[in-house]
Design a protein around this motif. Structure first.
Motif, PDB file in Angstrom:
ATOM      1  N   GLU A 183       1.893  65.305  47.280  1.00  0.00           N
ATOM      2  CA  GLU A 183       0.870  64.822  47.912  1.00  0.00           C
ATOM      3  C   GLU A 183       0.992  62.932  48.650  1.00  0.00           C
ATOM      4  O   GLU A 183       2.214  62.290  48.264  1.00  0.00           O
ATOM      5  CB  GLU A 183      -0.432  63.966  47.141  1.00  0.00           C
ATOM      6  N   PRO A 184       0.677  62.858  49.623  1.00  0.00           N
ATOM      7  CA  PRO A 184       1.427  61.329  50.598  1.00  0.00           C
ATOM      8  C   PRO A 184       1.122  60.140  49.573  1.00  0.00           C
ATOM      9  O   PRO A 184       1.884  59.460  49.757  1.00  0.00           O
ATOM     10  CB  PRO A 184      -0.074  61.585  51.840  1.00  0.00           C
ATOM     11  N   ASP A 185       0.311  60.034  48.800  1.00  0.00           N
ATOM     12  CA  ASP A 185      -0.113  59.662  47.854  1.00  0.00           C
ATOM     13  C   ASP A 185       1.181  59.461  47.108  1.00  0.00           C
ATOM     14  O   ASP A 185       1.996  58.054  46.319  1.00  0.00           O
ATOM     15  CB  ASP A 185      -1.077  59.566  47.405  1.00  0.00           C
ATOM     16  N   GLU A 186       1.095  60.404  46.123  1.00  0.00           N
ATOM     17  CA  GLU A 186       2.249  60.598  45.226  1.00  0.00           C
ATOM     18  C   GLU A 186       3.846  60.231  46.445  1.00  0.00           C
ATOM     19  O   GLU A 186       5.218  59.116  45.903  1.00  0.00           O
ATOM     20  CB  GLU A 186       2.518  61.403  44.835  1.00  0.00           C
ATOM     21  N   LEU A 187       3.670  60.375  47.372  1.00  0.00           N
ATOM     22  CA  LEU A 187       4.771  60.477  48.476  1.00  0.00           C
ATOM     23  C   LEU A 187       5.500  58.364  48.282  1.00  0.00           C
ATOM     24  O   LEU A 187       6.464  57.838  48.656  1.00  0.00           O
ATOM     25  CB  LEU A 187       5.721  61.090  49.590  1.00  0.00           C
ATOM     26  N   GLU A 188       4.666  57.880  49.168  1.00  0.00           N
ATOM     27  CA  GLU A 188       4.305  56.599  49.017  1.00  0.00           C
ATOM     28  C   GLU A 188       5.055  55.841  48.098  1.00  0.00           C
ATOM     29  O   GLU A 188       5.369  54.964  47.587  1.00  0.00           O
ATOM     30  CB  GLU A 188       2.553  56.208  49.622  1.00  0.00           C
ATOM     31  N   ALA A 189       3.976  56.278  46.558  1.00  0.00           N
ATOM     32  CA  ALA A 189       4.453  55.532  45.146  1.00  0.00           C
ATOM     33  C   ALA A 189       5.951  56.030  45.013  1.00  0.00           C
ATOM     34  O   ALA A 189       6.764  55.058  44.817  1.00  0.00           O
ATOM     35  CB  ALA A 189       3.715  56.275  44.117  1.00  0.00           C
ATOM     36  N   LEU A 190       6.448  57.547  44.965  1.00  0.00           N
ATOM     37  CA  LEU A 190       8.013  57.281  45.303  1.00  0.00           C
ATOM     38  C   LEU A 190       9.249  56.939  45.918  1.00  0.00           C
ATOM     39  O   LEU A 190      10.016  56.043  46.058  1.00  0.00           O
ATOM     40  CB  LEU A 190       8.636  58.285  45.227  1.00  0.00           C
ATOM     41  N   LEU A 191       8.645  56.521  47.173  1.00  0.00           N
ATOM     42  CA  LEU A 191       9.530  55.564  48.400  1.00  0.00           C
ATOM     43  C   LEU A 191       9.301  54.094  48.332  1.00  0.00           C
ATOM     44  O   LEU A 191      10.500  53.192  47.852  1.00  0.00           O
ATOM     45  CB  LEU A 191       9.127  55.980  49.843  1.00  0.00           C
ATOM     46  N   GLU A 192       8.506  53.625  47.761  1.00  0.00           N
ATOM     47  CA  GLU A 192       7.712  52.582  47.113  1.00  0.00           C
ATOM     48  C   GLU A 192       8.710  52.327  45.658  1.00  0.00           C
ATOM     49  O   GLU A 192       9.205  51.012  45.718  1.00  0.00           O
ATOM     50  CB  GLU A 192       6.687  52.125  46.476  1.00  0.00           C
ATOM     51  N   LYS A 193       8.952  52.875  44.897  1.00  0.00           N
ATOM     52  CA  LYS A 193       9.551  53.046  44.063  1.00  0.00           C
ATOM     53  C   LYS A 193      11.016  52.533  43.911  1.00  0.00           C
ATOM     54  O   LYS A 193      11.838  51.965  43.973  1.00  0.00           O
ATOM     55  CB  LYS A 193       9.243  53.781  42.579  1.00  0.00           C
ATOM     56  N   THR A 194      12.089  53.596  45.397  1.00  0.00           N
ATOM     57  CA  THR A 194      13.144  53.450  45.688  1.00  0.00           C
ATOM     58  C   THR A 194      13.772  51.896  46.688  1.00  0.00           C
ATOM     59  O   THR A 194      14.329  51.349  46.236  1.00  0.00           O
ATOM     60  CB  THR A 194      13.412  54.672  46.261  1.00  0.00           C
ATOM     61  N   ARG A 195      12.374  52.036  47.285  1.00  0.00           N
ATOM     62  CA  ARG A 195      12.519  50.378  47.808  1.00  0.00           C
ATOM     63  C   ARG A 195      12.888  49.272  46.757  1.00  0.00           C
ATOM     64  O   ARG A 195      13.975  48.940  47.012  1.00  0.00           O
ATOM     65  CB  ARG A 195      11.426  50.052  49.227  1.00  0.00           C
ATOM     66  N   GLU A 196      11.971  49.562  46.032  1.00  0.00           N
ATOM     67  CA  GLU A 196      11.445  48.097  45.392  1.00  0.00           C
ATOM     68  C   GLU A 196      13.413  48.304  44.632  1.00  0.00           C
ATOM     69  O   GLU A 196      13.881  47.337  43.887  1.00  0.00           O
ATOM     70  CB  GLU A 196      10.733  48.017  43.925  1.00  0.00           C
ATOM     71  N   GLU A 197      13.818  49.424  43.570  1.00  0.00           N
ATOM     72  CA  GLU A 197      15.030  49.520  43.272  1.00  0.00           C
ATOM     73  C   GLU A 197      16.329  49.429  44.163  1.00  0.00           C
ATOM     74  O   GLU A 197      17.283  48.244  43.330  1.00  0.00           O
ATOM     75  CB  GLU A 197      15.435  51.397  42.031  1.00  0.00           C
ATOM     76  N   VAL A 198      16.045  49.763  45.395  1.00  0.00           N
ATOM     77  CA  VAL A 198      17.099  49.242  46.306  1.00  0.00           C
ATOM     78  C   VAL A 198      16.588  47.662  46.169  1.00  0.00           C
ATOM     79  O   VAL A 198      18.410  46.886  45.835  1.00  0.00           O
ATOM     80  CB  VAL A 198      17.259  49.703  47.422  1.00  0.00           C
ATOM     81  N   ARG A 199      16.172  47.309  46.477  1.00  0.00           N
ATOM     82  CA  ARG A 199      15.808  45.259  46.840  1.00  0.00           C
ATOM     83  C   ARG A 199      16.530  44.596  45.726  1.00  0.00           C
ATOM     84  O   ARG A 199      17.035  44.041  45.383  1.00  0.00           O
ATOM     85  CB  ARG A 199      14.559  45.413  46.942  1.00  0.00           C
ATOM     86  N   THR A 200      16.654  45.325  44.426  1.00  0.00           N
ATOM     87  CA  THR A 200      16.714  44.119  43.137  1.00  0.00           C
ATOM     88  C   THR A 200      18.018  44.576  42.782  1.00  0.00           C
ATOM     89  O   THR A 200      18.506  43.696  42.280  1.00  0.00           O
ATOM     90  CB  THR A 200      15.902  45.350  41.680  1.00  0.00           C
ATOM     91  N   LYS A 201      18.531  46.000  42.723  1.00  0.00           N
ATOM     92  CA  LYS A 201      20.131  46.355  42.838  1.00  0.00           C
ATOM     93  C   LYS A 201      20.686  45.376  43.889  1.00  0.00           C
ATOM     94  O   LYS A 201      21.565  44.864  43.218  1.00  0.00           O
ATOM     95  CB  LYS A 201      20.169  47.672  42.465  1.00  0.00           C
ATOM     96  N   TYR A 202      20.828  45.330  45.193  1.00  0.00           N
ATOM     97  CA  TYR A 202      21.296  44.377  46.150  1.00  0.00           C
ATOM     98  C   TYR A 202      20.460  43.054  45.832  1.00  0.00           C
ATOM     99  O   TYR A 202      21.870  42.229  45.581  1.00  0.00           O
ATOM    100  CB  TYR A 202      20.430  44.877  47.724  1.00  0.00           C
ATOM    101  N   LEU A 203      19.711  42.535  45.455  1.00  0.00           N
ATOM    102  CA  LEU A 203      19.814  40.809  44.870  1.00  0.00           C
ATOM    103  C   LEU A 203      20.362  40.772  43.099  1.00  0.00           C
ATOM    104  O   LEU A 203      20.143  38.978  42.848  1.00  0.00           O
ATOM    105  CB  LEU A 203      18.197  40.675  44.779  1.00  0.00           C
ATOM    106  N   ILE A 204      20.199  41.379  42.269  1.00  0.00           N
ATOM    107  CA  ILE A 204      20.438  40.505  41.193  1.00  0.00           C
ATOM    108  C   ILE A 204      21.923  39.776  41.174  1.00  0.00           C
ATOM    109  O   ILE A 204      22.664  40.289  41.962  1.00  0.00           O
ATOM    110  CB  ILE A 204      21.167  42.235  40.444  1.00  0.00           C
ATOM    111  N   GLY A 205      21.537  39.263  40.937  1.00  0.00           N
ATOM    112  CA  GLY A 205      22.720  37.879  40.582  1.00  0.00           C
ATOM    113  C   GLY A 205      22.937  37.222  41.659  1.00  0.00           C
ATOM    114  O   GLY A 205      24.136  36.116  41.341  1.00  0.00           O
ATOM    115  N   GLU A 206      22.592  37.467  42.395  1.00  0.00           N
ATOM    116  CA  GLU A 206      22.717  36.590  43.906  1.00  0.00           C
ATOM    117  C   GLU A 206      22.108  35.246  43.997  1.00  0.00           C
ATOM    118  O   GLU A 206      20.417  35.148  42.924  1.00  0.00           O
ATOM    119  CB  GLU A 206      22.148  37.128  45.676  1.00  0.00           C
ATOM    120  N   THR A 207      22.458  34.341  44.659  1.00  0.00           N
ATOM    121  CA  THR A 207      20.937  33.278  44.560  1.00  0.00           C
ATOM    122  C   THR A 207      21.178  32.620  45.953  1.00  0.00           C
ATOM    123  O   THR A 207      21.937  33.362  47.111  1.00  0.00           O
ATOM    124  CB  THR A 207      21.450  31.990  43.579  1.00  0.00           C
TER     125      THR A 207
END
Length: 115
Positions: free
Chosen positions: A15-39
């Motif tokens: 469903e569109p809402d489910e897809l958007e939630a999944l995309l946002e979760k994926t974006r957040e995981e990528v952002r977090t992984k990329y930034l961990i340990g960075e200053t």
């Protein structure tokens, strides 16, 4: 001679809402992984805010929210001139990125001004 190969794949329907939630979760995981340990420094924040002036970043974003940034662990070090124990601003990238995202509406209006 070419041989035919049967391929079986799963197809997911969202469903569109489910897809958007999944995309946002994926974006957040990528952002977090990329930034961990960075200053970040002020210059890094400047790049993310598309060239806001350093003086505006410190005067209207960092200094008015200094206590909040310290309490959430986003600000690791800040200059003696601002009452800190260092000679420059240093931020934990993961927490500062989230704080910037959460406060982007106010930041885009020029930050916080002491009226």
């Amino acid at each position: 001679m070419l041989e035919a190969t049967e391929v079986t794949k799963k197809v997911y329907v969202f469903e569109p809402d489910e897809l958007e939630a999944l995309l946002e979760k994926t974006r957040e995981e990528v952002r977090t992984k990329y930034l961990i340990g960075e200053t970040w420094t002020i210059e890094d924040i400047n790049k993310r805010l598309r060239g806001k002036r350093r003086g505006d970043i410190t005067a209207h974003i960092i200094i008015p929210k200094l206590d909040e940034l310290l309490s959430i662990g986003a600000l690791l070090m800040y200059p003696h001139s601002a009452g800190g124990d260092g000679n420059r601003y240093l931020f934990r990238a993961t927490r500062m990125a989230q704080w910037l995202e959460d406060n982007m509406d106010q930041i885009s209006k020029g930050g916080w001004h002491n009226d």
